[in-house]
Design an enzyme around this catalytic site. Structure first.
Site, PDB file in Angstrom:
ATOM      1  CB  SER A 174     141.179  59.130  92.206  1.00 49.85           C
ATOM      2  OG  SER A 174     142.422  60.399  91.694  1.00 49.85           O
ATOM      3  CG  HIS A 209     143.158  46.412  79.588  1.00 54.60           C
ATOM      4  ND1 HIS A 209     143.181  46.718  78.035  1.00 54.60           N
ATOM      5  CD2 HIS A 209     143.626  48.115  80.222  1.00 54.60           C
ATOM      6  CE1 HIS A 209     143.612  47.913  77.683  1.00 54.60           C
ATOM      7  NE2 HIS A 209     143.692  48.617  78.734  1.00 54.60           N
ATOM      8  CG  HIS A 210     144.571  43.695  86.791  1.00 53.86           C
ATOM      9  ND1 HIS A 210     145.113  44.139  86.618  1.00 53.86           N
ATOM     10  CD2 HIS A 210     143.998  43.682  88.079  1.00 53.86           C
ATOM     11  CE1 HIS A 210     144.835  45.286  88.067  1.00 53.86           C
ATOM     12  NE2 HIS A 210     144.310  44.641  88.695  1.00 53.86           N
ATOM     13  CE  LYS A 265     151.277  54.886  93.303  1.00 53.80           C
ATOM     14  NZ  LYS A 265     151.319  56.331  92.700  1.00 53.80           N
ATOM     15  CG  ASP A 309     141.990  45.888  98.635  1.00 54.59           C
ATOM     16  OD1 ASP A 309     142.653  44.980  98.233  1.00 54.59           O
ATOM     17  OD2 ASP A 309     142.388  45.415 100.527  1.00 54.59           O
ATOM     18  CE  LYS A 343     151.473  59.244  86.302  1.00 56.64           C
ATOM     19  NZ  LYS A 343     151.008  58.862  88.402  1.00 56.64           N
TER      20      LYS A 343
HETATM   21  N1  GLU Z   1     148.837  60.863  89.927  1.00 59.78           N
HETATM   22  C1  GLU Z   1     148.550  60.125  91.462  1.00 59.78           C
HETATM   23  C2  GLU Z   1     148.932  58.883  90.894  1.00 59.78           C
HETATM   24  O1  GLU Z   1     150.747  59.000  90.558  1.00 59.78           O
HETATM   25  C3  GLU Z   1     147.596  60.257  91.827  1.00 59.78           C
HETATM   26  C4  GLU Z   1     146.876  59.423  90.531  1.00 59.78           C
HETATM   27  C5  GLU Z   1     144.974  58.967  90.929  1.00 59.78           C
HETATM   28  O2  GLU Z   1     144.627  59.586  91.451  1.00 59.78           O
HETATM   29  O3  GLU Z   1     144.524  58.693  89.591  1.00 59.78           O
HETATM   30  O4  GLU Z   1     149.307  57.900  92.568  1.00 59.78           O
END
Ligand code: GLU
Length: 467
Positions: A360, A63-64, A93, A98, A105
Site C-alpha cells: 500500500s 498521529h505520530h 505494524k 518502516d 482502521k
Molecule cells: N488491511 C490491511 C492490514 O490489516 C492493509 C492495510 C493497508 O494496506 O493500509 O494490514
C-alpha cells in the site's frame, strides 16, 4: 465474541514489551491510546425503496506520523473495540516494517450477503462522503485500504467518490488497494499473502530455531494448515506450495477438511467455486466442524481469517510447531502463553501480515509520483544489460543463446519491483525483531512490540510535546 476485548488484548502485548523500553509511563500511555475515534450512522435507500440505518467507524490510532493508514472492514461483527484494536495493530505494524504512517482502521457493521452490489456501492460511497466531511480521509490525512470483506472494487468506489469532492493533484493517493486503472499498483492483491510467505521462509531459514523445533531448515517439505481461503490465505498458500510445502488442512466458513498427503490448492479453489463448499473434496476427510482442523497435525498453522481463533479453548490441543499469524489478532494472549509453554514458534501478526501495508505504501508513492514503477528505467536497464552481454561475448568465447539473452536482459517491471521491495522489507524486519529477541531474551511477539514501541516512542520524544 462480545466478551472478547480485542483492544485490551493488544495492549496486554504492549504492556509485556513496555518495560524493556526506556519510555516513561505517560509517553507509553500516549502511544497506546487511540488518538481519534469517529463513529457514524447514516441512512441508505434499499433497492426496494425502504431505508436502512448503517453504522460505521474510523479510528486513527496514532498521529505520530501522517497520513494514518489502515483497512476498512465490512462484517456483521465490526464494533468500536475491534476497530480500535486493529488500528493500534496498524501503528505497530507500520513501525515494524518502516512504513511512514500512523495506524488507523475503519469498519462498517454490515452483513454483505443481505445487500445487493448496488446497495453496497451506496453504503461505501456514503461512508466515504461522511469521512470526507470530517476530514478522516485524504492522501495526507488518512488513507484506507482493503481488509476483511472489502477489496479493489470498494477501493475503486472510494477513490471515485473522493475525486468528486477534491481537485487535489494527489487525490488518487486517498486510498490504496485500488484497481490498476484507478491508480492501483501491480502486486497489491497478492501482497499480504506474499509477505506472509516471505516471513515464514525467513523464519524457516534460521538453523537454530528450526533445530529447537526438531525441523529441517527451509519451507520445502513442510506441511501446513490454513484457516481461510480469502485473499490472504489463498495467496499465502499459493506461495507456500510453490516453494514446496504441502497443504494438508483447510478451514472455511462451511467446515474444515484434512488430507495427509496434500491438497492441490488450485483444484480445491475450482471445486469450491463449483460447489460453494470445500466439503467432500476428493481424497480429503471432512472434519466435524470448521475449527477442528486447527488442532490437526502439521508443521505450520496459518490462521488467515479473524481474531481470537486460537484461544484458551483450543490452544492446548494445537499440534503444530510454527504458528504463522496471517490474520490480525488470531491468538488470544492466554493462548499465546499456552503455545509458548509448548515451545511453538509464534510469528506475530503485526510483522507477518504487514505485506499488505508495505505494498500500500508503494501504491501511495506511485500515486504521489504519478508514474508507474519501472516505466522510466526498464528499457535503459535492458539496453545496458545487452551491452554487458555483447562485451562478454566480444572478450571471450562465450556465446549466449536467444533464450539466455532474453532471460539475462529482462528489465524490472512494476510487479517485479514491488515484489523485490516487499521481500527486502520482510527479510530486514524479521532480522530486526530477532535482534531484539536475543537482546532481551523474549519471544518474537514481545520483541516485535519492543521494536515498534522504540520507533514510535522516539518520534514522540522528538516531537517536543513533552517539554
Ligand atoms: N488491511 C490491511 C492490514 O490489516 C492493509 C492495510 C493497508 O494496506 O493500509 O494490514
Amino acid at each position: 465474541m462480545s466478551t472478547y476485548k480485542f483492544f485490551e488484548q493488544v495492549n496486554k502485548n504492549f504492556d509485556k514489551a513496555a518495560p524493556y523500553t526506556r519510555f516513561e509511563k505517560g509517553l507509553l500511555d500516549q502511544i497506546k491510546i487511540a488518538n481519534q475515534v469517529y463513529e457514524i450512522t447514516f441512512p441508505i435507500r434499499r433497492d426496494d425503496g425502504s431505508i436502512d440505518v448503517i453504522k460505521g467507524w474510523r479510528v486513527e490510532h496514532s498521529h505520530h506520523k501522517l497520513p494514518t493508514k489502515g483497512g476498512i472492514r465490512y462484517s456483521r461483527i465490526v464494533n468500536e473495540d475491534e476497530t480500535k484494536a486493529l488500528a493500534a495493530l496498524m501503528t505497530y505494524k507500520c513501525a515494524l516494517v518502516d512504513v511512514p504512517f500512523g495506524g488507523a482502521k475503519g469498519g462498517i457493521a454490515v452483513d454483505k450477503r443481505k445487500y445487493s452490489d448496488k446497495e453496497m456501492e451506496r453504503i461505501t460511497r456514503r461512508y466515504t462522503y461522511e469521512l470526507i466531511k470530517k476530514n478522516f480521509i485524504g492522501p495526507a490525512v488518512d488513507v484506507p485500504a482493503p481488509d476483511y470483506g472489502t477489496g479493489s472494487r470498494e477501493m475503486g468506489w472510494i477513490v471515485d467518490t473522493y475525486r468528486q469532492f477534491s481537485n487535489d493533484l494527489n487525490a488518487e493517493g486517498c486510498v490504496t488497494g485500488k484497481p490498476i486503472q484507478q491508480g492501483g499498483v501491480r502486486g497489491r492483491t497478492e501482497a499480504t499473502g506474499m509477505g506472509v510467505f516471505f516471513g515464514i521462509r525467513e523464519a524457516c531459514s534460521k538453523a537454530d530455531d528450526m533445530k529447537a523445533l526438531g525441523l529441517e531448515t527451509g519451507v520445502d517439505g513442510k506441511t501446513f494448515i490454513v484457516q481461510g481461503l480469502g485473499n490472504v490465505g489463498y495467496h499465502a498458500s499459493k506461495y507456500m506450495t510453490e516453494a514446496g510445502a504441502s497443504l494438508v488442512g483447510v478451514a472455511e466458513q462451511e467446515g474444515s477438511i484434512y488430507k495427509k498427503d496434500g491438497i492441490d490448492l488450485e483444484s480445491l479453489m475450482a471445486f469450491r467455486n463449483e460447489t460453494g463448499s470445500i466439503m467432500d473434496f476428493e481424497g480429503a476427510i471432512n472434519l466435524p466442524d470448521k475449527s477442528t482442523v486447527l488442532t490437526e497435525p502439521a508443521d505450520i498453522l496459518i490462521p488467515a481469517a479473524l481474531e481470537n481463533q486460537i484461544n484458551e479453548g483450543n490452544a492446548k490441543d494445537v499440534k503444530v510447531k510454527i504458528l504463522a499469524e496471517a490474520a490480525n489478532g488470531p491468538t488470544s494472549s492466554e493462548a499465546h502463553d499456552i503455545l509458548k509453554e509448548k515451545g511453538v514458534l509464534i510469528i506475530p501478526d503485526a510483522y507477518l501480515n504487514a505485506g499488505g501495508v508495505v505494498v500500500s505504501y508503494f501504491e501511495w508513492l506511485k500515486n504521489l509520483q504519478h508514474v508507474r514503477f519501472g516505466r522510466i528505467e526498464k528499457r535503459f536497464d535492458e539496453n545496458a544489460l545487452r551491452n554487458v552481454l555483447d562485451a562478454v561475448e566480444n572478450l571471450s568465447s562465450i556465446k549466449f543463446s536467444d533464450i539466455e539473452r532474453l532471460n539475462l536482459t529482462q528489465g524490472a517491471g512494476e510487479f517485479e519491483l514491488v515484489k523485490s521491495g516487499l521481500e527486502e522489507t520482510m527479510v530486514t524486519a524479521y532480522n530486526e525483531i530477532l535482534g531484539a529477541r536475543s537482546e532481551y531474551d523474549v519471544d518474537l511477539r514481545t520483541a516485535s512490540f519492543i521494536v515498534a514501541i522504540n520507533k514510535v516512542g522516539t518520534i514522540y520524544e522528538q516531537m517536543g510535546i513533552f517539554p
